[in-house]
Design an enzyme around this catalytic site. Structure first.
Site, PDB file in Angstrom:
ATOM      1  N   SER A 160       0.840  -1.201   0.000  1.00 28.92           N
ATOM      2  CA  SER A 160       0.000   0.000   0.000  1.00 28.92           C
ATOM      3  C   SER A 160       0.878   1.254   0.000  1.00 28.92           C
ATOM      4  O   SER A 160       1.659   1.466  -0.927  1.00 28.92           O
ATOM      5  CB  SER A 160      -0.965  -0.043   1.190  1.00 28.92           C
ATOM      6  OG  SER A 160      -2.005   0.894   1.017  1.00 28.92           O
ATOM      7  N   ASP A 257      -9.436  -4.907  -5.521  1.00 29.65           N
ATOM      8  CA  ASP A 257      -8.810  -3.829  -4.759  1.00 29.65           C
ATOM      9  C   ASP A 257      -9.115  -2.486  -5.410  1.00 29.65           C
ATOM     10  O   ASP A 257      -9.004  -2.336  -6.633  1.00 29.65           O
ATOM     11  CB  ASP A 257      -7.305  -4.084  -4.717  1.00 29.65           C
ATOM     12  CG  ASP A 257      -6.530  -3.056  -3.920  1.00 29.65           C
ATOM     13  OD1 ASP A 257      -7.144  -2.170  -3.305  1.00 29.65           O
ATOM     14  OD2 ASP A 257      -5.284  -3.152  -3.917  1.00 29.65           O
ATOM     15  N   HIS A 289      -7.938  -5.060  -1.070  1.00 29.44           N
ATOM     16  CA  HIS A 289      -6.691  -4.392  -0.726  1.00 29.44           C
ATOM     17  C   HIS A 289      -5.989  -5.081   0.442  1.00 29.44           C
ATOM     18  O   HIS A 289      -6.594  -5.328   1.484  1.00 29.44           O
ATOM     19  CB  HIS A 289      -6.982  -2.926  -0.384  1.00 29.44           C
ATOM     20  CG  HIS A 289      -5.772  -2.059  -0.348  1.00 29.44           C
ATOM     21  ND1 HIS A 289      -4.929  -1.901  -1.419  1.00 29.44           N
ATOM     22  CD2 HIS A 289      -5.247  -1.286   0.657  1.00 29.44           C
ATOM     23  CE1 HIS A 289      -3.948  -1.062  -1.104  1.00 29.44           C
ATOM     24  NE2 HIS A 289      -4.115  -0.696   0.158  1.00 29.44           N
TER      25      HIS A 289
END
Length: 315
Positions: A160, A257, A289
């Protein structure tokens, strides 16, 4: 229309950002103590890298002799955790457990970086800490690294926001003087967070606008908002992708995601560029995600871990 300072402009399970510029962290993760992890056999310890900034890292050393290079030493992997530059920690249960499992599976000596968070330390503090941690690891400034780490096989990984940081460290490597630039064998971008002011195919416009606000909150000096080259590597004027400072890149995404449309665009641009390295892609079917943090034992998380292991092994 009148706005109230206490109006929430971005809210999620982990944090709330208010129009006034205030932020509440809703869940502060407990700190997992360093030591032997019985589940993996990995031993960890905490090291201060820079007392002035407070930069530290948690090192993870797997059982010796299980895997490693022909020299008998282990590849070194610097890991950058996610959390929108605002939350999470290298020593939280989620990231301690994941990096310990990664160290055990891939046979790497992992350096999980406890970088400074916004808004207390606005971006680029996190980027600066990531760069400093990489330099520290490459110089083997710890007895574990000196005795057991093969810094000639240096990897950089993150998820991320941490995946975004991986890209930006690679960009910085390209412009660093050669004596000061560590040689990165491979980079692993796990569901990296990128953005932009113009939506790409398949991107959720509402989520993209929300994440753009989060970025501008974390990085008040962002040039062009979400088109700041640190957030949008394909923005006009961004450093060319062909200059990335590593030999191999593995980019991973989740089919469901919110970040994947951007991640696909990034991978396509890198693969089509003149960058001389090799690229690899893995998309986890049906997953959202950073699913591998919440469901580390699921089939797709195991497949992802296996792919990371083969990447570190050189294929």
């Amino acid at each position: 229309m009148e706005f109230r300072d206490d109006e929430v402009v971005v809210g999620c399970d982990a944090f709330r950002i208010y129009r006034s510029g205030k932020m509440d962290r809703l869940h502060r993760p407990e700190r997992v103590p360093a030591g032997l992890d019985p589940a993996t056999g990995v031993t960890s310890k905490d090291v201060v890298l820079d007392a002035g900034t407070g930069l530290s890292a948690r090192l993870f050393l797997p059982r010796l002799g299980a895997r490693g290079s022909s020299s008998g030493k282990l590849p070194v992997l610097v890991f950058l955790h996610g959390g929108a530059f605002l939350i999470e920690s290298a020593v939280s249960p989620q990231y301690h457990g994941y990096v310990a499992s990664l160290a055990a599976a891939a046979g790497v000596l992992a350096v999980s970086v406890e970088y400074r968070l916004a808004p207390e330390h606005p971006v680029p503090a996190a980027y600066d800490d990531a760069w400093a941690a990489l330099q520290w690891a490459a110089a083997a400034r710890d007895e574990w690294l000196a005795d057991h780490g093969d810094v000639a096989r240096l990897f950089l990984a993150g998820d991320s926001a941490g995946g975004n940081m991986v890209h930006n460290v690679l960009v910085r490597l390209a412009s660093a003087p050669h004596p000061a630039a560590p040689r990165i064998e491979g980079a692993i971008l796990l569901h990296p967070w990128f953005g932009g002011n113009t939506f790409v195919d398949g991107e959720d416009a509402t989520k993209a606008k929300e994440m753009a606000m989060v970025w501008e909150f974390a990085c008040p000096g962002a040039a062009g908002g979400a088109d700041d080259p640190r957030m949008n590597p394909m923005a006009p004027g961004a450093p060319p992708l062909e200059s990335l400072g590593c030999r191999r890149v593995l980019v991973c995404a989740g089919e469901k995601d919110w970040a994947t449309a951007r991640v696909r665009a990034y991978y396509a641009a890198l693969a089509a560029s003149a960058w001389p390295g090799s690229t690899a892609w893995l998309e986890s079917e049906g997953e959202g995600h950073v699913f591998f943090l919440e469901k580390p034992e699921c089939t797709n998380a195991r497949e992802l871990m296996d792919r990371i292991v083969t990447f570190v092994d050189g294929s």
